[in-house]
Design a protein around this motif. Structure first.
Motif, PDB file in Angstrom:
ATOM      1  N   ILE A  72      26.429  24.588  44.837  1.00 46.50           N
ATOM      2  CA  ILE A  72      25.407  25.003  45.859  1.00 46.50           C
ATOM      3  C   ILE A  72      25.914  26.265  46.534  1.00 46.50           C
ATOM      4  CG2 ILE A  72      24.486  24.208  47.931  1.00 46.50           C
ATOM      5  CD1 ILE A  72      23.516  22.794  45.386  1.00 46.50           C
ATOM      6  N   THR A  73      25.082  27.434  46.731  1.00 49.07           N
ATOM      7  CA  THR A  73      25.469  28.805  47.213  1.00 49.07           C
ATOM      8  C   THR A  73      25.569  28.294  48.521  1.00 49.07           C
ATOM      9  OG1 THR A  73      23.011  29.389  47.368  1.00 49.07           O
ATOM     10  CG2 THR A  73      24.556  30.156  45.404  1.00 49.07           C
ATOM     11  N   HIS A  74      24.633  27.534  49.201  1.00 47.69           N
ATOM     12  CA  HIS A  74      24.443  27.022  50.612  1.00 47.69           C
ATOM     13  C   HIS A  74      23.691  26.029  50.904  1.00 47.69           C
ATOM     14  CE1 HIS A  74      21.126  29.838  50.257  1.00 47.69           C
ATOM     15  NE2 HIS A  74      20.592  29.444  51.306  1.00 47.69           N
ATOM     16  N   HIS A  75      23.929  25.199  52.332  1.00 47.59           N
ATOM     17  CA  HIS A  75      23.366  24.075  52.363  1.00 47.59           C
ATOM     18  C   HIS A  75      21.792  24.196  52.773  1.00 47.59           C
ATOM     19  CE1 HIS A  75      22.528  24.340  56.831  1.00 47.59           C
ATOM     20  NE2 HIS A  75      23.394  25.401  56.903  1.00 47.59           N
ATOM     21  N   MET A  96      30.431  22.458  46.982  1.00 52.60           N
ATOM     22  CA  MET A  96      29.869  23.412  48.107  1.00 52.60           C
ATOM     23  C   MET A  96      31.265  23.956  49.191  1.00 52.60           C
ATOM     24  SD  MET A  96      27.382  22.287  51.392  1.00 52.60           S
ATOM     25  CE  MET A  96      25.781  21.860  50.379  1.00 52.60           C
ATOM     26  N   HIS A  97      30.876  25.282  49.897  1.00 53.10           N
ATOM     27  CA  HIS A  97      32.179  25.558  50.700  1.00 53.10           C
ATOM     28  C   HIS A  97      32.121  24.593  51.559  1.00 53.10           C
ATOM     29  CE1 HIS A  97      33.994  28.112  53.513  1.00 53.10           C
ATOM     30  NE2 HIS A  97      34.300  28.965  52.682  1.00 53.10           N
ATOM     31  N   ALA A  98      33.444  24.483  52.270  1.00 53.30           N
ATOM     32  CA  ALA A  98      33.963  23.469  53.262  1.00 53.30           C
ATOM     33  C   ALA A  98      33.130  23.527  54.669  1.00 53.30           C
ATOM     34  CB  ALA A  98      35.367  23.533  53.483  1.00 53.30           C
ATOM     35  N   LEU A  99      32.810  24.854  54.977  1.00 52.34           N
ATOM     36  CA  LEU A  99      31.875  25.153  56.379  1.00 52.34           C
ATOM     37  C   LEU A  99      30.588  24.726  56.248  1.00 52.34           C
ATOM     38  CD1 LEU A  99      33.241  28.763  57.384  1.00 52.34           C
ATOM     39  CD2 LEU A  99      33.981  26.405  58.307  1.00 52.34           C
ATOM     40  N   ARG A 158      32.970  17.999  46.005  1.00 49.88           N
ATOM     41  CA  ARG A 158      33.897  18.823  45.516  1.00 49.88           C
ATOM     42  C   ARG A 158      33.797  20.211  46.528  1.00 49.88           C
ATOM     43  NH1 ARG A 158      34.336  19.798  38.958  1.00 49.88           N
ATOM     44  NH2 ARG A 158      34.995  17.760  38.546  1.00 49.88           N
ATOM     45  N   GLU A 159      34.931  20.784  46.832  1.00 51.81           N
ATOM     46  CA  GLU A 159      34.995  22.037  47.528  1.00 51.81           C
ATOM     47  C   GLU A 159      34.962  23.386  46.826  1.00 51.81           C
ATOM     48  OE1 GLU A 159      37.762  23.976  51.004  1.00 51.81           O
ATOM     49  OE2 GLU A 159      38.083  22.013  50.751  1.00 51.81           O
ATOM     50  N   ILE A 160      34.395  24.269  47.317  1.00 50.65           N
ATOM     51  CA  ILE A 160      34.372  25.651  46.436  1.00 50.65           C
ATOM     52  C   ILE A 160      35.289  26.531  47.489  1.00 50.65           C
ATOM     53  CG2 ILE A 160      33.009  27.772  46.206  1.00 50.65           C
ATOM     54  CD1 ILE A 160      30.472  26.113  45.774  1.00 50.65           C
ATOM     55  N   GLY A 184      28.948  28.890  55.299  1.00 48.73           N
ATOM     56  CA  GLY A 184      29.735  28.710  54.262  1.00 48.73           C
ATOM     57  C   GLY A 184      28.966  29.345  53.073  1.00 48.73           C
ATOM     58  N   HIS A 185      28.080  30.082  53.227  1.00 44.28           N
ATOM     59  CA  HIS A 185      27.614  30.942  51.911  1.00 44.28           C
ATOM     60  C   HIS A 185      28.558  31.433  50.901  1.00 44.28           C
ATOM     61  CE1 HIS A 185      24.936  33.241  49.415  1.00 44.28           C
ATOM     62  NE2 HIS A 185      23.677  32.699  50.220  1.00 44.28           N
ATOM     63  N   VAL A 186      28.273  31.285  49.772  1.00 45.96           N
ATOM     64  CA  VAL A 186      29.114  31.756  48.434  1.00 45.96           C
ATOM     65  C   VAL A 186      28.244  32.425  47.620  1.00 45.96           C
ATOM     66  CG1 VAL A 186      31.114  30.330  48.888  1.00 45.96           C
ATOM     67  CG2 VAL A 186      29.054  29.530  47.360  1.00 45.96           C
ATOM     68  N   CYS A 187      28.555  33.471  47.240  1.00 48.20           N
ATOM     69  CA  CYS A 187      27.975  34.019  45.875  1.00 48.20           C
ATOM     70  C   CYS A 187      29.233  33.675  44.954  1.00 48.20           C
ATOM     71  CB  CYS A 187      27.966  35.554  45.982  1.00 48.20           C
ATOM     72  SG  CYS A 187      26.666  36.365  47.183  1.00 48.20           S
ATOM     73  N   LEU A 188      28.691  33.845  43.628  1.00 49.05           N
ATOM     74  CA  LEU A 188      29.559  33.191  42.442  1.00 49.05           C
ATOM     75  C   LEU A 188      29.572  34.438  41.384  1.00 49.05           C
ATOM     76  CD1 LEU A 188      27.543  30.050  42.539  1.00 49.05           C
ATOM     77  CD2 LEU A 188      30.230  30.178  43.027  1.00 49.05           C
ATOM     78  N   HIS A 189      30.717  35.117  41.174  1.00 47.59           N
ATOM     79  CA  HIS A 189      30.778  36.164  40.211  1.00 47.59           C
ATOM     80  C   HIS A 189      31.292  35.514  38.859  1.00 47.59           C
ATOM     81  CE1 HIS A 189      32.955  39.982  39.207  1.00 47.59           C
ATOM     82  NE2 HIS A 189      31.847  39.952  38.801  1.00 47.59           N
TER      83      HIS A 189
END
Length: 345
Positions: A72-75, A96-99, A158-160, A184-189
């Motif tokens: 998940i990139t964000h919630h 997902m990112h912890a935040l 799981r934590e990103i 906690g938004h993430v991009c994925l490279h």
């Protein structure tokens, strides 16, 4: 419109509709791995969206039951909404990112009336007129959910971790923390040679951080238990520059369409926000509340045509911008003002 697009190299995207939303669809990306298909985002929790996701997967030659994992990139619900249903159907893990996981947990645990009270007080302190705030207070009393979280999103398992490769067998997918749109938004490279040999460094699943023709909403990070004065626009601009330096060969966003020249798009967005900050400074030649500032800012329609919930979002974005000006020393809060007004320096 074609529901499935094959981007090559074991990556496809599925258009999943967002009900009653001008964005139209979320691009859910399907990544083949040695242990089975992995989804990047899932789409809105709605029967038509679920049917579109399932049909798109079938068109890719897999079923929902075969999904191995969900990243998940964000919630936000147009990205995370169907994750729980996918996990129920397949046993897939959700990362997902912890935040943002903390926001999901808070959404699941907090009573809706607490959110109504918090948001009503927040709007009042931003200078919203009483007739606007009264709608929220009435909704709280009636225990309705107009314009506020009223769902139970799936809790990730799981934590990103930013900077680390995700555990995807046979793929190199690295998490890039890009806060701003959410904490906690993430991009994925995807650190692999582009299948069409386009120049640049792999491909970037950009979520809502980097979109080809629109700018993501940058508002406040709302947490009733956290009094920290965050700077989400500053977070976003810093993360934009990091993504630009990656120089991916192609960007695969969660809305609209894939595109190239990420550094060029980053420059456009940085210039857009600088122009907007400059425009706000001109407005703040006279002290204004965040609400008054939002009334005077340029949106995609006149203020009197912006609906109730969208006005709340607009005020949040106005305050995020004025916070950035304050942090840069270009504006300040007027001492003793209630509700708080800001003025340019």
């Amino acid at each position: 419109m074609t529901q499935v697009t094959d981007h090559g190299g074991g990556v496809r995207s599925i258009r999943v509709p967002i009900p009653d939303n001008p964005l139209g669809t979320t691009l859910v990306h399907l990544v083949d791995t040695d242990l089975g298909p992995v989804l990047i985002d899932t789409g809105w929790d709605d029967p038509a969206s679920w049917d579109a996701l399932a049909a798109g997967l079938n068109a890719c030659g897999v079923s929902v039951a075969e999904v191995h994992g969900v990243v998940i990139t964000h919630h936000h619900p147009d990205h995370h909404g169907l994750s729980g249903k996918v996990r129920e159907a397949s046993g897939a893990w959700i990362a997902m990112h912890a935040l943002d996981t903390a926001i999901v947990r808070r959404t699941r645990e907090n009573r809706p009336d607490r959110w109504f009270s918090y948001m009503a007080d927040k709007l009042a302190s931003s200078g919203a007129p009483e007739e606007h705030v009264a709608l929220l207070r009435a909704a709280r009393t009636a225990r309705l959910s107009t314009g506020l979280p009223a769902f139970t999103p799936a809790l990730p398992d799981r934590e990103i971790v930013p900077g680390e490769l995700l555990d995807l067998a046979g793929r190199r997918l690295r998490a890039i923390w890009t806060p701003g749109h959410t904490p906690g938004h993430v991009c994925l490279h995807l650190e692999e040679t582009h299948p069409a040999a386009l120049p640049g460094n792999g491909r970037l699943f950009s979520g809502d951080h980097l979109l080809p023709r629109i700018t993501p909403h940058i508002g406040l990070y709302e947490d009733p238990d956290d009094a920290t004065v965050a700077d989400p626009l500053g977070d976003y601009l810093d993360a934009l520059e990091r993504v630009g330096r990656l120089n991916p060969a192609e960007v695969l966003p969660a809305h609209q369409h894939a595109f190239t020249d990420a550094p060029g798009r980053v420059r456009e967005l940085l210039a857009h926000h600088e122009d907007r900050l400059t425009g706000l400074l001109a407005l703040l030649s006279t002290p204004l509340t965040s609400w008054q500032l939002a009334e005077r800012m340029e949106w995609n329609r006149p203020w009197d045509q912006i609906p109730f919930t969208s006005r709340n979002i607009a005020v949040s974005e106005a305050e995020a911008h004025v916070r950035r000006l304050v942090k840069l020393g270009r504006a300040e809060a007027v001492t003793g003002s209630d509700p708080v007004t800001y003025v340019a320096l």
